[in-house]
Design an enzyme around this catalytic site. Structure first.
Site, short mmCIF file in Angstrom:
data_model
loop_
_atom_site.label_atom_id
_atom_site.label_comp_id
_atom_site.label_asym_id
_atom_site.label_seq_id
_atom_site.Cartn_x
_atom_site.Cartn_y
_atom_site.Cartn_z
N ASP A 390 -18.81 -36.75 19.24
CA ASP A 390 -16.85 -35.53 19.43
C ASP A 390 -15.32 -36.27 19.57
O ASP A 390 -15.98 -37.51 19.40
CB ASP A 390 -17.27 -34.88 20.19
CG ASP A 390 -16.61 -33.75 20.71
OD1 ASP A 390 -15.88 -33.40 19.29
OD2 ASP A 390 -17.31 -32.56 21.22
N GLU A 393 -11.95 -38.61 16.06
CA GLU A 393 -10.35 -38.67 15.30
C GLU A 393 -9.75 -40.02 15.35
O GLU A 393 -9.58 -40.49 13.95
CB GLU A 393 -9.53 -37.03 14.80
CG GLU A 393 -9.90 -36.09 15.11
CD GLU A 393 -10.33 -35.54 15.96
OE1 GLU A 393 -11.05 -35.90 16.88
OE2 GLU A 393 -11.35 -34.37 15.86
N ASP A 460 -12.45 -27.04 16.69
CA ASP A 460 -12.32 -26.46 18.43
C ASP A 460 -11.76 -25.09 17.55
O ASP A 460 -10.45 -26.11 17.81
CB ASP A 460 -11.53 -27.79 18.95
CG ASP A 460 -12.82 -28.09 19.91
OD1 ASP A 460 -14.30 -27.99 19.66
OD2 ASP A 460 -12.31 -28.85 20.66
#
Length: 673
Positions: A390, A393, A460
């Protein structure tokens, strides 16, 4: 000066060296630098390619053809693709004899085009910046009536990217994979991990890199989208085979806070006769970010937990974040060894959610090995099967890329490759540990991420009909960008209220879409947030006990009617698993998407190039998601042939648009006969 060198055509003019060479089937790689030599970075072009002898002609009159519209130029041909270069370095690309792409050149050149003029706008603009690098802009002529697809995942309601201006930046729910597939029969890869921008405008196409040493792009030609994607994935990598034991139902919620919560949920699914392929343990099961271990107070025996779940035939996934809290057990060692992203100025911080954190530097091979060794000891050795990467990026508290530096260089120069290297960390670690047939989940990707056994999801996103519709186009463009393993949070991630009837309908429609997605995974943070924390000592202020969690998110959490509908969808998913396994094998062999645009499967049908709200799952199933509240029928375009409604058994003739029923129990799905 034009010359031939090592199966490439070279132009040296002023300080610029321009190199064009064959790179894979029907493909060319084009590089330019103002430095004395090229840096020889592969970036996305990592796969070995067969050495192909390109046909190269220099401007000596030999071998010139009438089809070549530029006199006195060099020509390099590799199968279907041809590049012509003028004495001034002006580039034009052809598929056979058809012009498909041409540099935007507005300086006088007798060998250029009718657009030549004296505005002095050049196709390749290197603008020096402090430190010796350049801000690069590369311009091409726009093609009228061209459609452009791919480019990864952007939270916008478009499948066709023509007319869009896109950040080349990784963010939560935004995935920059700079590969564009054109309706004119070519694919274009911007082979540069720098932060930048691309505009597919009406007057020109413009690619920008904020900080780079050289220009690098790759172009291929094909007679169909399938050929173009096959050429692209041959040079950037293809996914392994995603086997049938991952193709069923995955259960997840915002946070299972304890070992007992996980086991209670799994046991109930077993009692209901529903098989879980995967159950997911999300964030803050750890004491602090960067500890990468279970909080022993709430997870006293992870091995026993994994053993019981494995006995049910369920794999176990845990969340791993790259953020490292300054109070965690590994921070100072990682800081001392140079394993953390650093700031150029100001506070030495990159992330601030529930902690004062720096970010693990995935561009450092030693840091990657260090992180894997910790995760192996604290997770894999207990029986954890899969890792959820998670915030990959990576997520920053402030997206000021000029202020972050990796071992590989300034974030401006290389940040977009981070998620690929983060994925590589676990892929190589698991392979070295003898793991086979494994899958991980990640929130971001770059060119070639698919080869690291990585499922990507779209971040998300909100629990809204707009985000459901966007998810369809996002999944389709990700497939065209080389990512066949893609999924979404069924129901959306944020602001889905379990007591809202409208949300329950959205959840069911999303669940039905998920049934016919590459990976079927239920996840989300459900409102209202009225569950008290577990921590007996609120002064502790860290760990999974004190942190909030959302409402329950299992199929029985939404009432009997919803549970019945979702149970039937899970049964349907189980029924098509053998077919999906065939499609996954095809994706591994050819690079083809699992979730396919209509035009990918039917490129000769011009109407299919206009459709964004229906798609093919593999070559056989046509899926038409319901994307609006209260909708109980919808129009579906059926290409030429016979199509069977899998719910009613009705067989319809294609080459037309039909209106079909879409009761709350299912969405329209047709099987090609």
């Amino acid at each position: 000066m034009l010359k031939i060198e090592d199966n490439a055509i070279i132009l040296k003019k002023g300080n610029e060296s321009l190199r064009i060479e064959a790179w894979g089937k029907d493909s060319l790689r084009i590089r330019s630098t103002l430095n004395p030599t090229f840096r020889e970075k592969l970036h996305g072009l990592t796969e070995p390619v067969e050495e192909i002898k390109a046909e190269i002609r220099l401007p000596d009159g030999k071998g010139e053809t009438k089809q070549n519209p530029l006199s006195s130029c060099g020509v390099i041909t590799n199968g279907r693709i041809k590049a012509c270069i003028s004495q001034n370095g002006f580039l034009s690309f052809y598929k056979g004899d058809k012009l498909i792409l041409q540099e935007h050149f507005r300086c006088y050149d007798s060998q250029a085009t009718k657009h030549s003029c004296c505005t002095k706008v050049t196709a390749r603009e290197f603008k020096g910046i402090p430190g010796g690098a350049y801000k690069l802009t590369v311009r091409f002529e726009a093609n009228d009536d061209e459609k452009i697809f791919g480019m990864g995942q952007y939270p916008i309601p478009y499948l066709d990217m023509k007319g869009c201006s896109l950040e080349l930046v990784q963010r939560n729910s935004q995935i920059s994979i700079p590969f564009a597939l054109s309706s004119l029969g070519y694919g274009f890869l911007w082979n540069n991990p720098a932060v930048g921008q691309v505009s597919f405008a009406k007057n020109m196409t413009e690619w920008k890199a904020e900080c780079t040493q050289e220009m690098d792009y790759w172009i291929t030609a094909g007679d169909s989208p399938a050929e173009i994607v096959a050429n692209y994935t041959a040079v950037t990598g293809r996914a392994p085979v995603l086997t049938e034991d991952y193709l069923g139902f995955w259960q997840c919620k915002l946070r299972y806070r304890t070992q007992e919560e996980v086991l209670t949920v799994a046991r109930k699914y077993k009692e209901l006769g529903i098989h879980l392929d995967v159950i997911v343990i999300d964030f803050f099961h750890w004491p602090r970010q960067g500890d990468w271990c279970f909080d022993k107070e709430y997870w006293p025996d992870p091995k026993a937990m994994c053993d019981e779940l494995h006995a049910m035939g369920t794999k176990v996934m845990v969340s791993v974040w790259p953020s490292v809290d300054k109070k965690c057990s590994h921070y100072y060692e990682m800081l001392d060894k140079g394993y953390l992203v650093r700031t150029e100025a100001g506070s030495n911080q990159t992330y601030d959610f529930n902690g004062d954190c720096l970010t693990f530097d995935a561009t450092n091979p030693e840091a990657r090995e260090y992180l894997w060794n910790i995760c192996k000891k604290n997770y894999a050795d207990y029986g954890i099967d899969m890792f959820w990467l998670d915030n990959s990026e990576p997520d920053y508290n402030v997206y000021d890329f000029s202020n972050y530096r990796y071992q590989l260089g300034s974030a401006l120069e290389c940040s977009n490759i981070y998620p690929k290297l983060y994925s590589q960390t676990f892929y190589e670690g698991m392979k070295a540990a003898g793991k086979k047939n494994f899958v991980n989940l990640e929130r971001c990707a770059w060119v070639g991420s698919q080869k690291y056994s990585q499922v990507i999801w779209n971040g998300d996103i909100q629990s809204s009909w707009e985000c459901l519709a966007d998810s369809v186009t996002e999944g389709l463009n990700m497939g065209l960008a080389g990512i066949p393993w893609w999924t979404t949070d069924i129901g959306g991630f944020m602001w889905g209220n379990v007591e809202d009837l409208a949300f329950k309908e959205l959840l069911l429609r999303w669940f039905q879409f998920g049934t016919f997605s590459p990976v079927m995974r239920l996840h989300g943070d459900r409102d209202p947030h009225d569950i008290p924390p577990l921590d007996k000592d609120p002064e502790r202020g860290y760990g999974g006990g004190y942190l909030f969690t959302g409402r329950d998110n299992e199929i029985w959490s939404y009432g009997e009617e919803a549970q019945k509908i979702m149970t039937e969808q899970i049964k349907l998913r189980e029924k098509i698993k053998p077919y999906l396994a065939e499609v996954m094998k095809e994706a591994s062999e050819k690079g083809s998407p699992v979730m396919r645009t209509m035009f990918y499967q039917f490129p000769e049908d011009q109407h299919c190039w206009l459709l964004k709200d229906q798609y093919m799952l593999g070559s056989r199933y046509l899926v038409a998601p319901v994307l609006h509240l209260g909708e109980r029928e919808r129009s579906v375009y059926l290409p030429k042939g016979k199509w069977e409604n899998i719910h009613t058994g009705e067989v319809l003739e294609g080459a037309r648009t039909v209106t079909v029923k879409a009761p709350i129990e299912y969405i329209p799905v047709f099987k090609g006969l």
